[in-house]
Motif scaffolding. Structure first.
Motif, mmCIF file in Angstrom:
data_model
loop_
_atom_site.group_PDB
_atom_site.id
_atom_site.type_symbol
_atom_site.label_atom_id
_atom_site.label_comp_id
_atom_site.label_asym_id
_atom_site.label_seq_id
_atom_site.Cartn_x
_atom_site.Cartn_y
_atom_site.Cartn_z
ATOM 1 N N GLY A 126 0.839 -1.179 0.000
ATOM 2 C CA GLY A 126 0.000 0.000 0.000
ATOM 3 C C GLY A 126 0.870 1.222 0.000
ATOM 4 O O GLY A 126 2.096 1.137 0.151
ATOM 5 N N GLY A 127 0.223 2.370 -0.185
ATOM 6 C CA GLY A 127 0.969 3.596 -0.211
ATOM 7 C C GLY A 127 0.070 4.769 -0.468
ATOM 8 O O GLY A 127 -1.148 4.637 -0.557
ATOM 9 N N ASP A 128 0.681 5.920 -0.548
ATOM 10 C CA ASP A 128 -0.051 7.134 -0.879
ATOM 11 C C ASP A 128 0.928 8.052 -1.592
ATOM 12 O O ASP A 128 2.147 7.948 -1.422
ATOM 13 C CB ASP A 128 -0.601 7.795 0.395
ATOM 14 N N LEU A 129 0.385 8.934 -2.396
ATOM 15 C CA LEU A 129 1.183 9.866 -3.186
ATOM 16 C C LEU A 129 0.707 11.278 -2.928
ATOM 17 O O LEU A 129 -0.486 11.508 -2.785
ATOM 18 C CB LEU A 129 0.987 9.604 -4.682
ATOM 19 N N SER A 130 1.644 12.205 -2.917
ATOM 20 C CA SER A 130 1.271 13.616 -2.910
ATOM 21 C C SER A 130 2.339 14.405 -3.649
ATOM 22 O O SER A 130 3.493 13.982 -3.723
ATOM 23 C CB SER A 130 1.148 14.147 -1.481
ATOM 24 N N ALA A 131 1.966 15.528 -4.173
ATOM 25 C CA ALA A 131 2.952 16.493 -4.630
ATOM 26 C C ALA A 131 3.578 17.177 -3.419
ATOM 27 O O ALA A 131 3.065 17.055 -2.299
ATOM 28 C CB ALA A 131 2.294 17.526 -5.539
ATOM 29 N N GLY A 132 4.678 17.866 -3.626
ATOM 30 C CA GLY A 132 5.346 18.603 -2.556
ATOM 31 C C GLY A 132 6.592 19.271 -3.106
ATOM 32 O O GLY A 132 6.943 19.077 -4.269
ATOM 33 N N THR A 133 7.261 20.031 -2.241
ATOM 34 C CA THR A 133 8.432 20.772 -2.710
ATOM 35 C C THR A 133 9.710 19.957 -2.620
ATOM 36 O O THR A 133 10.719 20.311 -3.208
ATOM 37 C CB THR A 133 8.634 22.051 -1.875
ATOM 38 N N GLN A 134 9.686 18.863 -1.880
ATOM 39 C CA GLN A 134 10.892 18.104 -1.557
ATOM 40 C C GLN A 134 10.508 16.627 -1.548
ATOM 41 O O GLN A 134 9.449 16.262 -1.043
ATOM 42 C CB GLN A 134 11.345 18.530 -0.158
ATOM 43 N N LEU A 135 11.373 15.783 -2.105
ATOM 44 C CA LEU A 135 11.113 14.346 -2.102
ATOM 45 C C LEU A 135 11.116 13.809 -0.672
ATOM 46 O O LEU A 135 12.080 14.017 0.071
ATOM 47 C CB LEU A 135 12.206 13.628 -2.882
ATOM 48 N N VAL A 136 10.055 13.107 -0.298
ATOM 49 C CA VAL A 136 9.956 12.469 1.004
ATOM 50 C C VAL A 136 9.466 11.040 0.792
ATOM 51 O O VAL A 136 8.539 10.808 0.006
ATOM 52 C CB VAL A 136 8.972 13.215 1.936
ATOM 53 N N ILE A 137 10.091 10.101 1.474
ATOM 54 C CA ILE A 137 9.716 8.692 1.393
ATOM 55 C C ILE A 137 9.473 8.218 2.819
ATOM 56 O O ILE A 137 10.405 8.144 3.618
ATOM 57 C CB ILE A 137 10.842 7.865 0.747
ATOM 58 N N ALA A 138 8.218 7.938 3.140
ATOM 59 C CA ALA A 138 7.865 7.481 4.487
ATOM 60 C C ALA A 138 7.463 6.017 4.394
ATOM 61 O O ALA A 138 6.511 5.681 3.701
ATOM 62 C CB ALA A 138 6.730 8.319 5.061
ATOM 63 N N VAL A 139 8.221 5.169 5.080
ATOM 64 C CA VAL A 139 8.007 3.731 5.009
ATOM 65 C C VAL A 139 7.537 3.226 6.371
ATOM 66 O O VAL A 139 8.084 3.621 7.400
ATOM 67 C CB VAL A 139 9.314 3.002 4.616
ATOM 68 N N THR A 140 6.525 2.375 6.370
ATOM 69 C CA THR A 140 6.124 1.668 7.581
ATOM 70 C C THR A 140 6.261 0.173 7.315
ATOM 71 O O THR A 140 5.798 -0.317 6.286
ATOM 72 C CB THR A 140 4.673 2.001 7.974
ATOM 73 N N VAL A 141 6.923 -0.504 8.232
ATOM 74 C CA VAL A 141 7.220 -1.924 8.046
ATOM 75 C C VAL A 141 6.588 -2.738 9.169
ATOM 76 O O VAL A 141 6.422 -2.235 10.286
ATOM 77 C CB VAL A 141 8.750 -2.143 8.008
ATOM 78 N N HIS A 142 6.226 -3.970 8.850
ATOM 79 C CA HIS A 142 5.601 -4.878 9.807
ATOM 80 C C HIS A 142 6.375 -6.183 9.866
ATOM 81 O O HIS A 142 6.961 -6.600 8.872
ATOM 82 C CB HIS A 142 4.157 -5.148 9.398
ATOM 83 N N GLY A 143 6.325 -6.823 11.021
ATOM 84 C CA GLY A 143 7.003 -8.095 11.174
ATOM 85 C C GLY A 143 6.203 -9.040 12.054
ATOM 86 O O GLY A 143 5.346 -8.600 12.832
#
Lengths: 328, 328
Positions: A126-143
């Motif tokens: 899953g994920g989500d996208l947005s425009a913005g002024t700066q590249l940001v990558i937010a990851v959530t991981v499960h185990g």
């Protein structure tokens, strides 16, 4: 096609173009594309951790391709659940993309996630996208803990052995080499250690099975993270000089350190982002591979309060212990 | 104190200052503070979804306080797991903060999460912080299905009843009022619907229990999201004119629409971010509260291909169906 930017596509078109590149996991029951994904949690509990990467702070576009960034974003997250004694199962990824971001870079990013996660059976679900002024990558991981007790930072007890699995200082050396414009030859191994870290994922559950009393991922440097473990456990971590405990790691750094006019032991003690596992074990435990003993847990005393880290019996003379995002 | 910015504190100091403000959840086994949190998943599966909010795109600092932003970030995520038929259990939050961000705003943000999540027993069980040029809030939410089959977008079948729980167009009206600088009186209810949406969270599991065949959260506007459900299900959604199905919703919008010289039905058909539940049920189902019937699922045909949405039997004349982040 290579000049196509994310602004040239609708959000649905962009998503449709990269979703086939993402790994589907062994635990994925309902994949990305609905309001939420559904993931198997056979243990009846799940571990969750989140990490955010910001352009020019955690990565530079000119230092590697999108696949390197995807790999690294995945690696540092996977490492966090391994450090609890869990096996990673699934992640979700939110992206903030400047309109000038090339579609090819986003595809490469997806491939980087797939290259590390695919063979592990970990889905990007899953994920989500947005425009913005700066590249940001937010990851959530499960185990999934597979029945193990989670190994916390707070369980180290006086007398325990301190051990580490993975490399120390290699990513810091690689970043320094990249920042100085060096490439090629012997340096490429260290640069790869920064761009594509290989966290000691299997070492996490193995340590839990072996009875580790405390564990954490070394993301901000050995001394800084060791002091966090010491503080949370109310103890002192007494490390041998690294020249004695991990001579191979230092040897691997020495040539680059000489050319960069810095200290190999400094990289190994304070360099972050190697994502090895720092753990403590009851004395006499047969350490699982690839753990190597670094020292001993001691009780706090008048000279050294809880949270102290000693190297060779004394507080190390290191002025910069890791780094901080906000401090001016 | 009010002028303190995040740049005045270390990362550890900042975290220590707001963690006590965050809600601890009923399913939280190991809370935030270790490498990962551990959350109970009694169903043996968990739902997961992620949503990112970017300053000036999804919220404006001058439109409300940090608590409004936290509430809204939580609401739109909680809604995604409810739309699968699950009850939300836990979330993690990554923040990208410009160094000028006030610490008080971050505390307010934490309180906004707590105000919505606390009474629901949903924990904020982890997070990450980074500096950056633009405020970004990336939330990942988890839910427990409690033995229910997840309700997908793809299950609508010809003959099913189309129903909706929640409000339509209120958030869009509230945002338009805020953008035009209006405040006070009757407008405040609509502005609150934008700043602090109240997703129909209980309606999700209730719909699943009642046998809903398809469900989704209405985040991008009724027509746009209905067409997504219709496309995924391979059907046509045939809606009655909203004047007939939800006259109260339109009535509530009419005064503001007149003053803004726009159309109440347009807000209700295309306005996003209300986070109601759109669901389909087998004909004859006693709709759970607060669902109201909106129309009927029809088979695609030569006139109306799969994915079509009709209003009063014909494609609605709406030029702008929702919005898109990247399209120039």
């Amino acid at each position: 096609m290579d000049s196509t930017t994310v602004a040239d596509l609708s959000e649905d078109e962009l998503i449709a173009s990269f979703v086939p590149l993402l790994p589907r996991g062994r635990h994925t029951l309902v994949p990305t594309g609905d309001d939420a994904a559904v993931i198997a949690a056979p243990d009846g509990r799940f571990c969750v951790s989140t990490d955010v990467l910001v352009q020019d702070l955690h990565f530079r576009l000119e230092w590697g391709d999108g696949a390197d960034v995807g790999w690294r974003a995945a690696a540092q997250n996977l490492s966090d659940v391994a450090a609890m004694g869990a096996e990673p199962t699934s992640m979700v990824v939110s992206l903030v993309l400047p309109p000038t971001t090339s579609v090819a870079w986003v595809h490469d990013l997806s491939r980087g996630f797939a290259e590390l996660c695919g063979p592990l059976g970990v889905g990007v679900d899953g994920g989500d996208l947005s425009a913005g002024t700066q590249l940001v990558i937010a990851v959530t991981v499960h185990g999934d803990l597979g029945g193990r007790d989670p190994v916390l930072r707070s369980g180290a007890r006086p007398g325990d052995v301190v051990a580490h699995a993975g490399v120390l200082g290699h990513a810091a050396a690689g970043m320094a080499l990249l920042a100085s414009g060096r490439r090629g030859g012997a340096d490429d191994g260290l640069i790869a250690a920064f761009l594509r870290p290989r966290p000691a994922l299997a070492a996490g559950p193995a340590a839990a099975d072996a009875g580790a009393t405390a564990m954490m991922d070394v993301s901000d440097g050995l001394l800084r993270d060791a002091s966090r473990m010491a503080r949370r456990s109310g103890v002192v971590l007494d490390l041998e000089p690294l020249e004695r405990s991990v001579p191979g790691d230092l040897e691997r750094l020495r040539d680059a350190a000489a050319r960069m006019e810095t200290d190999a032991a400094g990289w190994a003690l304070t360099g972050g982002e190697d994502h090895g596992m720092l753990a403590t074990f009851p004395v006499g435990t047969a350490l699982p591979e690839p753990f190597r003993p670094l020292g001993t847990v001691r009780a706090a005393d008048g000279d050294h309060p809880a949270g102290s880290v000693l190297v060779g019996g004394t507080p190390p003379d290191v002025t910069s212990m890791g780094w901080d995002h906000f401090r001016r």
